[in-house]
Design a protein around this motif. Structure first.
Motif, short mmCIF file in Angstrom:
data_model
loop_
_atom_site.label_atom_id
_atom_site.label_comp_id
_atom_site.label_asym_id
_atom_site.label_seq_id
_atom_site.Cartn_x
_atom_site.Cartn_y
_atom_site.Cartn_z
N SER A 35 1.04 -1.05 -0.13
CA SER A 35 -0.04 0.13 0.03
C SER A 35 0.94 1.24 -0.02
CB SER A 35 -0.89 0.13 1.19
OG SER A 35 -1.57 1.20 1.47
N VAL A 36 0.51 1.99 -0.72
CA VAL A 36 1.24 3.42 -0.74
C VAL A 36 0.72 4.40 0.13
CG1 VAL A 36 2.29 3.15 -3.12
CG2 VAL A 36 0.11 4.50 -2.88
N GLU A 37 -0.50 4.06 0.44
CA GLU A 37 -1.32 4.92 1.46
C GLU A 37 -0.65 4.62 2.99
OE1 GLU A 37 -3.22 3.14 -0.65
OE2 GLU A 37 -3.04 4.89 -2.03
N ASP A 38 -0.36 3.35 3.22
CA ASP A 38 0.09 3.05 4.57
C ASP A 38 1.26 2.01 4.11
OD1 ASP A 38 0.80 2.02 7.12
OD2 ASP A 38 -1.36 1.83 7.75
N ARG A 39 2.54 2.18 4.04
CA ARG A 39 3.54 1.60 4.00
C ARG A 39 4.23 0.90 5.15
NH1 ARG A 39 6.41 3.90 -0.82
NH2 ARG A 39 4.82 5.27 -1.74
N SER A 40 3.41 1.07 6.27
CA SER A 40 4.15 0.55 7.48
C SER A 40 4.21 -0.88 7.69
CB SER A 40 3.18 1.13 8.68
OG SER A 40 1.98 0.44 8.79
N ILE A 41 5.12 -1.25 8.44
CA ILE A 41 5.37 -2.64 8.92
C ILE A 41 4.00 -3.17 9.60
CG2 ILE A 41 6.73 -4.31 10.07
CD1 ILE A 41 9.08 -2.14 9.63
N THR A 42 3.74 -2.46 10.83
CA THR A 42 2.32 -2.92 11.40
C THR A 42 1.17 -3.14 10.59
OG1 THR A 42 3.40 -1.65 13.29
CG2 THR A 42 0.82 -2.09 13.22
N PHE A 43 0.93 -2.05 9.59
CA PHE A 43 -0.30 -2.13 8.71
C PHE A 43 -0.13 -3.76 8.04
CE2 PHE A 43 -2.35 -1.99 4.51
CZ PHE A 43 -3.49 -1.68 5.03
N GLN A 44 0.98 -3.98 7.12
CA GLN A 44 1.31 -5.06 6.55
C GLN A 44 1.18 -6.49 7.27
OE1 GLN A 44 0.47 -5.56 3.23
NE2 GLN A 44 0.44 -3.49 2.88
N ILE A 45 1.66 -6.42 8.55
CA ILE A 45 1.68 -7.45 9.44
C ILE A 45 0.23 -7.93 9.86
CG2 ILE A 45 2.35 -8.44 11.55
CD1 ILE A 45 5.08 -7.61 11.01
N LYS A 46 -0.61 -6.75 10.26
CA LYS A 46 -1.98 -7.11 10.68
C LYS A 46 -2.65 -7.59 9.24
CE LYS A 46 -1.83 -4.14 14.51
NZ LYS A 46 -2.58 -2.92 15.15
N SER A 47 -2.26 -6.91 8.23
CA SER A 47 -3.21 -7.76 7.11
C SER A 47 -2.72 -9.05 6.85
CB SER A 47 -2.70 -6.59 5.90
OG SER A 47 -3.22 -7.23 4.76
N ALA A 48 -1.51 -9.44 6.88
CA ALA A 48 -1.00 -10.86 6.65
C ALA A 48 -1.68 -11.67 7.74
CB ALA A 48 0.44 -10.78 6.77
N LEU A 49 -1.59 -11.13 8.83
CA LEU A 49 -2.27 -12.05 10.11
C LEU A 49 -3.88 -12.43 9.59
CD1 LEU A 49 -0.59 -10.75 13.17
CD2 LEU A 49 -0.32 -13.04 12.21
N GLU A 50 -4.57 -11.28 9.11
CA GLU A 50 -6.12 -11.63 8.97
C GLU A 50 -6.02 -12.65 7.82
OE1 GLU A 50 -9.95 -11.42 9.26
OE2 GLU A 50 -8.54 -10.59 10.54
N LEU A 51 -5.24 -12.39 6.73
CA LEU A 51 -5.27 -13.27 5.65
C LEU A 51 -5.02 -14.82 6.11
CD1 LEU A 51 -5.69 -13.39 2.45
CD2 LEU A 51 -3.26 -13.17 2.30
N ALA A 52 -3.76 -14.82 6.80
CA ALA A 52 -3.59 -16.15 7.18
C ALA A 52 -4.65 -16.76 8.13
CB ALA A 52 -2.13 -16.04 8.09
N ARG A 53 -5.36 -15.97 8.89
CA ARG A 53 -6.51 -16.74 9.80
C ARG A 53 -7.64 -17.00 8.61
NH1 ARG A 53 -6.73 -11.97 12.30
NH2 ARG A 53 -5.26 -11.92 14.06
N ASN A 54 -7.94 -16.39 7.60
CA ASN A 54 -8.97 -16.60 6.78
C ASN A 54 -8.48 -17.95 5.95
OD1 ASN A 54 -10.38 -14.80 7.79
ND2 ASN A 54 -9.97 -13.26 6.43
#
Length: 110
Positions: A35-54
């Motif tokens: 994401s160019v809007e939120d390049r943060s490590i925290t944002f992508q890890i939370k996104s990855a965790l959500e995807l992994a859960r699903n």
């Protein structure tokens, strides 16, 4: 390899590669998650965790030491941090912060 399961981030360091540079170096990664809007490590890890859960998958975090503190925090690790003073010295682009402390004379230590 499912490129869509890779999440790109930018570390908060002057020498860290920008997402655009990573994609330019490896064009196949344009189809990864970033994401160019939120390049943060925290944002992508939370996104990855959500995807992994699903999808019943695991999350693997790879990268330099410059991103690991924020990654570990995003994963819920509560660890000690350097004091504000040490962080300022480390961020002052000094070659070795410990040299400053080793060569300093503290008040009252003379």
């Amino acid at each position: 390899l499912d490129i869509g399961s890779i999440h790109l981030v930018e570390a908060y360091h002057a020498r860290a590669a920008k997402i655009e540079a990573i994609i330019e170096a490896c064009p196949i990664l344009k189809d990864s998650r970033w994401s160019v809007e939120d390049r943060s490590i925290t944002f992508q890890i939370k996104s990855a965790l959500e995807l992994a859960r699903n999808t019943d998958e695991v999350v693997v975090v790879c990268g330099s030491v410059f991103l690991m503190a924020e990654a570990r925090e995003a994963l819920g690790f509560d660890e000690p941090r350097d004091s504000k003073y040490i962080s300022e010295v480390a961020g002052a682009h000094l070659r070795h912060g410990q040299e400053v402390f080793a060569n300093s004379i503290l008040p009252g230590s003379e």
